[in-house]
Design an enzyme around this catalytic site. Structure first.
Site, PDB file in Angstrom:
ATOM      1  N   THR A 157       5.158  -4.593   0.511  1.00 15.17           N
ATOM      2  CA  THR A 157       3.857  -4.364  -0.103  1.00 15.17           C
ATOM      3  C   THR A 157       3.412  -2.923   0.058  1.00 15.17           C
ATOM      4  O   THR A 157       2.854  -2.319  -0.871  1.00 15.17           O
ATOM      5  CB  THR A 157       2.818  -5.322   0.503  1.00 15.17           C
ATOM      6  OG1 THR A 157       3.206  -6.664   0.215  1.00 15.17           O
ATOM      7  CG2 THR A 157       1.439  -5.079  -0.074  1.00 15.17           C
ATOM      8  N   ASP A 158       3.622  -2.364   1.236  1.00 13.46           N
ATOM      9  CA  ASP A 158       3.228  -0.973   1.463  1.00 13.46           C
ATOM     10  C   ASP A 158       4.017  -0.015   0.573  1.00 13.46           C
ATOM     11  O   ASP A 158       3.494   1.010   0.117  1.00 13.46           O
ATOM     12  CB  ASP A 158       3.437  -0.605   2.926  1.00 13.46           C
ATOM     13  CG  ASP A 158       2.437  -1.289   3.834  1.00 13.46           C
ATOM     14  OD1 ASP A 158       1.236  -1.076   3.648  1.00 13.46           O
ATOM     15  OD2 ASP A 158       2.853  -2.054   4.724  1.00 13.46           O
ATOM     16  N   GLU A 159       5.275  -0.332   0.342  1.00 13.11           N
ATOM     17  CA  GLU A 159       6.099   0.542  -0.495  1.00 13.11           C
ATOM     18  C   GLU A 159       5.650   0.481  -1.956  1.00 13.11           C
ATOM     19  O   GLU A 159       5.455   1.509  -2.612  1.00 13.11           O
ATOM     20  CB  GLU A 159       7.574   0.153  -0.379  1.00 13.11           C
ATOM     21  CG  GLU A 159       8.164   0.317   1.015  1.00 13.11           C
ATOM     22  CD  GLU A 159       8.357   1.771   1.416  1.00 13.11           C
ATOM     23  OE1 GLU A 159       8.118   2.678   0.591  1.00 13.11           O
ATOM     24  OE2 GLU A 159       8.737   2.005   2.572  1.00 13.11           O
TER      25      GLU A 159
END
Length: 385
Positions: A179-181
């Site tokens: 998700t962060d990527e």
């Protein structure tokens, strides 16, 4: 955007070398957004609290110098400065940077910047062309806006985890910072859209990017499907409800392959390999889906009877879609990754290269994430210059 392409930033080059970015975000999604801009030449100043970004101490460290590997990757191509925004002198330095900045990336909980007197009303009044990219867990508005923003929670609440895992098993979270990527990528894209508007009009704006809605977008047409039919995609392990066979399969040598039949022409070639090319039940997507269990069993048995090299070679010869399941050790010696330069040495640390190749204006990896306040004296004394 600024007009002078020769300002500080270690003689930055690249298509965004005239872009000035303040990165005051922490950990992953926000810093990833700024990283992508920096990879293509933007002069990114990473602003940290006196105790530093917690990403510096997360997970694995470089055995040579003790620096966090996450830090080196995510904060590459950035200059670093420590500023305490509750200190008047440091606040003055920060506002001086804002006066000449094109982009500010922040990921405080919604309302935090406003309480500091640094919200959009203040900053866009001070710098009307500023793009203020705000990365949060759930967005700047809505009932969940004040919840802590963690990727795990977004993966659970977006519908993503509910689809992962075996049919009779628990829903599974991804074992990487997925998700962060992807939120970093989405935020960088939206930032560039906003900058395009600045180029045309001189008017900045707020970019509201968040973890939850980024992951929700990855669900494709599932929201449409449910709204129109009430149908939900089931949890099928590596399978898809509309593509059979599709998944990972164990070969005779205990190694694994991934196989897809997401087009009719490829599926027909796979049916021929399995010896059922003349079976009308498997001639269409609907037919293959209807006979999922039988077809998956055929595929499983076919792979189990052959070593992986034979399975891959046979599929390749038939121009069918297959790939070996590779771990990072496999990737490290793979000739395709090597020829593409997918891994670069940056200050002696191997890491992924730029995410996309531009033929005329390629990105450049200039340095890995730097030490705390490495550029502080220069930035506090002269700002961007």
């Amino acid at each position: 955007m600024i007009d002078d392409p020769t300002h500080s930033g270690a003689n930055a080059s690249g298509p965004l070398s005239n872009l000035r970015v303040i990165d005051m975000s922490t950990v992953l999604a926000g810093p990833n957004c700024a990283r992508y801009l920096g990879d293509f030449g933007a002069d990114v100043i990473k602003l940290e609290r006196p105790d530093g970004d917690s990403l510096r101490n997360m997970a694995w460290r470089d055995p040579r110098d003790g620096t966090g590997l996450w830090w080196k990757l995510v904060n590459r191509n950035k200059r670093t400065v420590v500023l305490d925004l509750k200190n008047e002198a440091d606040r003055s330095v920060f506002l001086g940077l804002v006066d000449d900045a094109d982009v500010l990336v922040e990921n405080s909980r919604p309302g935090t910047m406003e309480r500091l007197g640094l919200g959009p009303d203040e900053l866009l009044t001070r710098r009307p062309s500023l793009v203020m990219t705000r990365v949060s867990g759930f967005g700047q508005t809505g009932p969940y806006a004040q919840r802590p923003g963690f990727a795990t929670i977004a993966e659970a609440m977006s519908g993503f985890a509910s689809l992962n895992g075996e049919p009779d098993g628990a829903p599974l979270l991804p074992p990487i910072a997925l998700t962060d990527e992807v939120t970093g990528l989405a935020a960088a894209f939206a930032t560039m859209v906003a900058l395009h508007h600045v180029t045309a009009t001189g008017v900045g704006q707020v970019v509201d990017a968040n973890l939850l809605e980024t992951m929700f977008h990855l669900m494709g047409p599932l929201a449409s499907l449910f709204a129109l039919t009430g149908e939900q995609q089931p949890r099928l392990g590596s399978g898809l409800p509309y593509t059979v066979p599709r998944g990972t399969y164990r070969c005779a040598d205990e190694r694994w392959v991934a196989i897809s039949t997401s087009s009719d022409s490829v599926a027909a070639r796979v049916m021929d390999l399995l010896g059922v090319g003349d079976d009308h039940r498997f001639a269409t997507f609907d037919g293959r889906t209807e006979h999922r269990l039988e077809l998956e069993a055929l595929m499983t048995d076919w792979c189990a009877a052959r070593d992986r090299a034979e399975v891959v070679a046979t599929f390749d010869a038939a121009n069918a879609a297959i790939g070996p399941v590779m771990d990072i050790a496999d990737i490290s010696i793979d000739p395709h990754y090597a020829e593409r330069g997918a891994v670069e040495l940056v200050d002696g640390t191997p890491m992924q290269s730029v995410i996309a190749r531009l033929s005329a204006t390629p990105g450049v990896l200039r340095w890995a994430g730097r030490s705390l306040d490495a550029d502080g004296d220069e930035i506090r004394e002269s700002g961007w210059h």
